[in-house]
Every structure is written in C-alpha cells, then in structure tokens.
Design a protein around this motif. Structure first.
Motif, PDB file in Angstrom:
ATOM      1  N   UNK A 174     -16.758  66.433 -30.274  1.00 51.78           N
ATOM      2  CA  UNK A 174     -16.242  65.848 -29.084  1.00 51.78           C
ATOM      3  C   UNK A 174     -15.336  66.847 -28.207  1.00 51.78           C
ATOM      4  N   UNK A 175     -14.958  66.357 -26.889  1.00 51.26           N
ATOM      5  CA  UNK A 175     -14.274  67.085 -26.013  1.00 51.26           C
ATOM      6  C   UNK A 175     -12.830  66.756 -26.071  1.00 51.26           C
ATOM      7  N   UNK A 176     -12.350  65.962 -27.013  1.00 51.50           N
ATOM      8  CA  UNK A 176     -10.999  65.417 -26.927  1.00 51.50           C
ATOM      9  C   UNK A 176     -10.575  64.541 -25.791  1.00 51.50           C
ATOM     10  N   UNK A 177     -11.517  63.953 -25.170  1.00 53.50           N
ATOM     11  CA  UNK A 177     -11.482  63.274 -23.847  1.00 53.50           C
ATOM     12  C   UNK A 177     -10.806  62.052 -24.561  1.00 53.50           C
ATOM     13  N   UNK A 178     -10.177  61.173 -23.358  1.00 54.30           N
ATOM     14  CA  UNK A 178      -9.771  59.841 -23.755  1.00 54.30           C
ATOM     15  C   UNK A 178     -10.753  58.824 -24.243  1.00 54.30           C
ATOM     16  N   UNK A 179     -11.954  58.993 -23.474  1.00 54.98           N
ATOM     17  CA  UNK A 179     -13.087  58.096 -24.096  1.00 54.98           C
ATOM     18  C   UNK A 179     -13.419  58.452 -25.637  1.00 54.98           C
ATOM     19  N   UNK A 180     -13.648  59.835 -25.866  1.00 52.49           N
ATOM     20  CA  UNK A 180     -13.873  60.116 -27.459  1.00 52.49           C
ATOM     21  C   UNK A 180     -12.719  59.730 -28.292  1.00 52.49           C
ATOM     22  N   UNK A 181     -11.507  59.928 -27.787  1.00 53.50           N
ATOM     23  CA  UNK A 181     -10.454  59.595 -28.668  1.00 53.50           C
ATOM     24  C   UNK A 181     -10.303  58.044 -29.035  1.00 53.50           C
TER      25      UNK A 181
END
Length: 330
Positions: A174-181
């Motif tokens: 993942x990219x550590x984005x808000x959505x992925x978190x």
C-alpha cells in the motif's frame, strides 16, 4: 476467452433519477466550465475509458463538450506534491464545478476551496476524512460516491485464503494513504483470526515496489493484497510481473490487474461510479446544491478471476469460486 455475467445497477440507494429526455431538452445557454482532477497518469487507458463514460453520460443529459461545457483535465500520476499544486491552481480558477477522483486529491482540493462545488468518486471514508458532515447531508461544497469501506480488507483476505490455502503470510502493498490506513484494522483482525501474518509494504515508487517484493523472493507461503491507490495503478505491470516471477498469489482492487495477467480482483465498478458522478454534475449544473445530494456507495462489486494465471501458479481453484466470478479470463 472471457465469460461475462455483469449486471449493472439501474439506480443507487433509492436516489431520484430525473428523466434524461426531459433534461436533454433543457439546453443550457452559457458555456459551463468543469475541471477534472484525477489521481493517475494521462497515459492510463483505463482512466481514459472511465472518463469517456463520464462524458457520454453528460452528453445523454444534454451537455455537449465544446458547445455547452468545457472540460479541463488535470493528472497527478500518483504524485501527492503535484496533486497539491494542481488543486491550488484549479481552486483559483473558480470553475463551475470540479469532478475529482481519489481520496488524496479531494483532501487537497478542500484545503483550497470550500465554495466551488465538488463531485468526487472513489473517495474513502469521506465523513471521517472531513470531506462531508454526514453521508445523508454532506453539509458543504462536496458530495459524490465513496470508495472502499474497511470491510473490504476482510473480503480480500478471505478470497486469497480460499484460492491459496497454503498462504500463511500476506504482504499488504500500500501507499500509506488515508484510504489504505482505513483498511488496516479489519484486515489485521481477520489475519489474526485466520492465523495469517500480515506484512506491510509501504511503497511510493517503482523502486520501493521492487525492493518490497524482492525481499520475499523464494518464499513459498507468501500471498499479496494490493488495495486501491494511485501508486499501484501507475505501476500495475510491475506488480503483476513481480508477483508472477515469485509465484505470489495476489488479489487486487481493480479488474485491470487480472485483465493484464494478475490473479484476481474484487472491487467497485468504477465505470459505473463515473457515470453516476456525471449524474451529480448534471444536477449541480442545473441548480442543485452538493448538500442536496447524499454521498453514496455503489452496491455493485466485480469479482474478476484469471484462470490462466491460477494454472501458472499451480493453484487448484474450487469450482464454486469460478461460479461466483463476474468474469473469468482464460
């Protein structure tokens, strides 16, 4: 060969649908300007197809590009710094409306404007992200269609274990984005319940993707989950190639991955979200306020499976899995 059984929804969440023919007869007089900000690269063929569906739906509703509307396109290619710059530039233009794709891009726009109407698609957890006050009454200048909810992580892991029961460790790329978190808590809980070790790979470039996957070369009990994010979209072919090279069963969020050789995907029907987004754009251009239009999440999900890839990985796929698939690629 492709076997398709896709059934698109006629409507979403009980929202009222104005008669298209009636609206098409009400031709607008002045040229209206729409900025389109998307979180992938301009070269992305899938995004072009989705935007074509967006334009087609606007035409059905009486908005003709170059005659009644002007569409200005901006592409971030997964670059958050570029997203912030473009958001500032677009906000300064004071367009009639902004159509925006992705969670990070919405956040960037709302830092610069709380006045220009915004219609978003694939934005995750818009209430907790502060984009809207509630799903039913957005309460500001933004509304649209939400992306994934946290339960999606559970679904991906369940699919992976069903297809590849030997997997005991899962690499969450993942990219550590808000959505992925947002996906992590439910995913971690499900992993623990299934005695699966969850490994995180936080990636922001092709080099970081290579390093994350290369670190597990030769390991036979590894599976992979790739949630929706712009980095994955930009480096789709690299992810698919590395997974094939190392024999990692993988589940993705976008059907383009299995179409290009990945194992399987489970996710929202993005084309339908763009079409519904065009419906909201039309309503706002005709006088509706964003607060009048509830944030919605489409209930249609696509499960796409690549049988050829499964065979190459040596997987014995249960027939019941293939029976559930909306599309099987062989």
């Amino acid at each position: 060969m492709k076997i398709s059984r896709r059934n698109f929804m006629a409507g979403v969440g009980g929202a009222a649908v104005f008669p298209v023919a009636a609206r098409a007869q009400q031709q607008p007089v002045a040229m209206r300007r729409i900025s389109v900000l998307t979180n992938v690269a301009e070269s992305d063929g899938d995004e072009k197809a989705r935007l074509a569906a967006f334009r087609e739906e606007l035409r059905r509703r009486g908005w003709i590009e170059g005659t009644s509307i002007q569409l200005d396109y901006y592409w971030t290619a997964g670059n958050d710094d570029l997203a912030r710059k473009l958001a500032a530039d677009i906000a300064a233009l004071r367009q009639d409306i902004i159509f925006v794709v992705g969670t990070t891009t919405v956040a960037c726009l709302l830092e610069h404007t709380r006045e220009t109407p915004i219609v978003f698609v694939t934005a995750s957890d818009p209430v907790n992200a502060g984009f809207v006050k509630s799903l039913a009454r957005p309460g500001g200048n933004a509304t649209g269609f939400a992306g994934f909810e946290d339960a999606m992580g559970t679904k991906w892991l369940q699919l992976l274990k069903e297809i590849a029961p030997a997997v005991t460790r899962v690499l969450f790329v993942h990219s550590d984005s808000r959505a992925n978190q947002m996906l992590l808590p439910a995913l971690q809980h499900t992993a623990a319940a299934n005695r699966v070790e969850l490994l995180q790979a936080n990636v922001h470039s092709a080099l970081e993707i290579e390093r994350a996957l290369d670190a597990h070369a030769g390991e036979k009990d590894i599976g992979m989950i790739v949630p929706p994010n712009s980095i994955a979209a930009v480096h789709r072919k690299l992810l698919i190639a590395r997974a094939a090279q190392y024999g990692f069963p993988a589940v993705y969020a976008n059907r383009r991955f299995p179409a290009d050789g990945g194992l399987m995907s489970y996710g929202i029907d993005r084309v339908e979200q763009y079409r519904r987004g065009a419906d909201y754009v039309d309503r706002i251009l005709r006088g509706a306020k964003p607060d009048d239009l509830p944030v919605q999440q489409l209930e249609k999900f696509e499960f796409v499976f690549n049988l050829k890839t499964a065979k190459a990985l040596g997987l014995n796929v249960p027939r019941i899995v293939l029976a559930r698939a909306d599309e099987v690629i062989d």
